[in-house]
Write a protein that holds these residues in place. Sequence first.
Motif, PDB file in Angstrom:
ATOM      1  N   THR A 115       0.862  -1.174   0.000  1.00  0.00           N
ATOM      2  CA  THR A 115       0.000   0.000   0.000  1.00  0.00           C
ATOM      3  C   THR A 115       0.905   1.233   0.000  1.00  0.00           C
ATOM      4  O   THR A 115       2.113   1.108   0.089  1.00  0.00           O
ATOM      5  CB  THR A 115      -0.905   0.033   1.247  1.00  0.00           C
ATOM      6  N   PHE A 116       0.297   2.405  -0.118  1.00  0.00           N
ATOM      7  CA  PHE A 116       1.088   3.632  -0.091  1.00  0.00           C
ATOM      8  C   PHE A 116       0.919   4.332   1.247  1.00  0.00           C
ATOM      9  O   PHE A 116      -0.109   4.208   1.905  1.00  0.00           O
ATOM     10  CB  PHE A 116       0.687   4.533  -1.254  1.00  0.00           C
ATOM     11  N   VAL A 122      -8.382  11.014  -2.507  1.00  0.00           N
ATOM     12  CA  VAL A 122      -9.092  11.147  -1.234  1.00  0.00           C
ATOM     13  C   VAL A 122      -9.608   9.777  -0.770  1.00  0.00           C
ATOM     14  O   VAL A 122      -9.478   9.413   0.405  1.00  0.00           O
ATOM     15  CB  VAL A 122     -10.252  12.167  -1.363  1.00  0.00           C
ATOM     16  N   THR A 123     -10.179   9.008  -1.700  1.00  0.00           N
ATOM     17  CA  THR A 123     -10.653   7.663  -1.372  1.00  0.00           C
ATOM     18  C   THR A 123      -9.517   6.805  -0.816  1.00  0.00           C
ATOM     19  O   THR A 123      -9.665   6.121   0.202  1.00  0.00           O
ATOM     20  CB  THR A 123     -11.237   6.965  -2.630  1.00  0.00           C
ATOM     21  N   LEU A 124      -8.360   6.864  -1.493  1.00  0.00           N
ATOM     22  CA  LEU A 124      -7.201   6.050  -1.111  1.00  0.00           C
ATOM     23  C   LEU A 124      -6.643   6.484   0.246  1.00  0.00           C
ATOM     24  O   LEU A 124      -6.391   5.643   1.119  1.00  0.00           O
ATOM     25  CB  LEU A 124      -6.125   6.202  -2.192  1.00  0.00           C
ATOM     26  N   LYS A 168      -5.824   5.428   5.603  1.00  0.00           N
ATOM     27  CA  LYS A 168      -5.578   6.300   6.768  1.00  0.00           C
ATOM     28  C   LYS A 168      -4.158   6.873   6.744  1.00  0.00           C
ATOM     29  O   LYS A 168      -3.383   6.737   7.692  1.00  0.00           O
ATOM     30  CB  LYS A 168      -5.833   5.539   8.095  1.00  0.00           C
ATOM     31  N   VAL A 169      -3.825   7.493   5.621  1.00  0.00           N
ATOM     32  CA  VAL A 169      -2.486   8.088   5.458  1.00  0.00           C
ATOM     33  C   VAL A 169      -2.615   9.579   5.121  1.00  0.00           C
ATOM     34  O   VAL A 169      -3.675  10.036   4.688  1.00  0.00           O
ATOM     35  CB  VAL A 169      -1.679   7.362   4.346  1.00  0.00           C
ATOM     36  N   PRO A 170      -1.521  10.332   5.315  1.00  0.00           N
ATOM     37  CA  PRO A 170      -1.551  11.772   5.018  1.00  0.00           C
ATOM     38  C   PRO A 170      -1.739  12.041   3.524  1.00  0.00           C
ATOM     39  O   PRO A 170      -1.250  11.288   2.683  1.00  0.00           O
ATOM     40  CB  PRO A 170      -0.165  12.271   5.466  1.00  0.00           C
ATOM     41  N   LEU A 171      -2.452  13.140   3.238  1.00  0.00           N
ATOM     42  CA  LEU A 171      -2.710  13.540   1.856  1.00  0.00           C
ATOM     43  C   LEU A 171      -2.209  14.962   1.633  1.00  0.00           C
ATOM     44  O   LEU A 171      -2.506  15.863   2.417  1.00  0.00           O
ATOM     45  CB  LEU A 171      -4.222  13.482   1.576  1.00  0.00           C
ATOM     46  N   ASP A 199      -7.723  12.537   7.813  1.00  0.00           N
ATOM     47  CA  ASP A 199      -7.332  13.314   9.003  1.00  0.00           C
ATOM     48  C   ASP A 199      -6.243  14.345   8.703  1.00  0.00           C
ATOM     49  O   ASP A 199      -6.357  15.496   9.057  1.00  0.00           O
ATOM     50  CB  ASP A 199      -6.837  12.371  10.112  1.00  0.00           C
ATOM     51  N   GLU A 200      -5.175  13.852   8.058  1.00  0.00           N
ATOM     52  CA  GLU A 200      -4.034  14.733   7.816  1.00  0.00           C
ATOM     53  C   GLU A 200      -4.045  15.211   6.383  1.00  0.00           C
ATOM     54  O   GLU A 200      -3.777  14.440   5.457  1.00  0.00           O
ATOM     55  CB  GLU A 200      -2.739  13.961   8.037  1.00  0.00           C
TER      56      GLU A 200
END
Lengths: 155, 155
Positions: A14-15, A38-40, A45-48, A94-95
């Motif tokens: 995963t990324f 955004v979906t990914l 649950k990773v920073p975007l 979240d982030e």
Amino acid sequence: MGNSNIDFDVQPMTFKKILVAVDEDDSSSSRKAFCYAVTLANSYKVPLGIVTILETDDLSVYDSLQPDVIEGRRQEMESAVNLYVQKAKDFGVDEVEGFLGEGKPGKKIVRETIPQFEPDLLVCGSETQDKSSIFIGSQASYMSQNAPCSVIVVR
Amino acid sequence: MGNSNIDFDVQPMTFKKILVAVDEDDSSSSRKAFCYAVTLANSYKVPLGIVTILETDDLSVYDSLQPDVIEGRRQEMESAVNLYVQKAKDFGVDEVEGFLGEGKPGKKIVRETIPQFEPDLLVCGSETQDKSSIFIGSQASYMSQNAPCSVIVVR
């Protein structure tokens, strides 16, 4: 050669940090790219990171001589990035961090935003204005060839 | 221009059919691409296609005149694809299909495998033999520019 290369166990992959490039002038594929990122980010649950680049080459010479025109575009883009950031947060990420730049989008993102944010996946739209064309734009092409991370071009 | 383009709701976006290109001559990024495609197909519970292309241009003229050399390579590749298919199934992907082709990988995949399998995402490795290089190979580049679907180049 042979099958020795295939003698491995599948590791789930995963990324861990996702950057999406949004371009106001290309609403269709850019919007898809944004929705995918955004979906990914939400499901992993990773920073975007969300980046948009003011294409200063796009402004005519006449306009570029008028500081208030550029300043107006800067403010438009800043509020656009803030809206994208808010949309991602509303969706559940979240982030979220917004980035603004000026210049050639591909180069700016590869040389400045990526080294700063350090994503392992860059998401971008295909930038085709013409829906019948399957060719990707020069900026998407530049990024998929030059980014040091994985790149997904969303169509 | 302006923010009117951003006035949309984020729609969750996933892929419904994934095709991964594997290349025995590029084990590192190809393996990563395979792991990513398998992870994704398994988590979305969608069909996975696995394609590998015998690069007939790679065989020397001398070799290409010897039918048994080509036939040997064909059999190697067929068993390689079967192994990949089995690995994906073992990982938990229900629907897995293998594809073999001969010629230029990029063109074959874009013109034959994609129209046949109809994926909405193509996963490929970056094909860089040299780990210090960030440039993607000509086949990955061709596919990201010419595929009618979204393309992810995995590094």
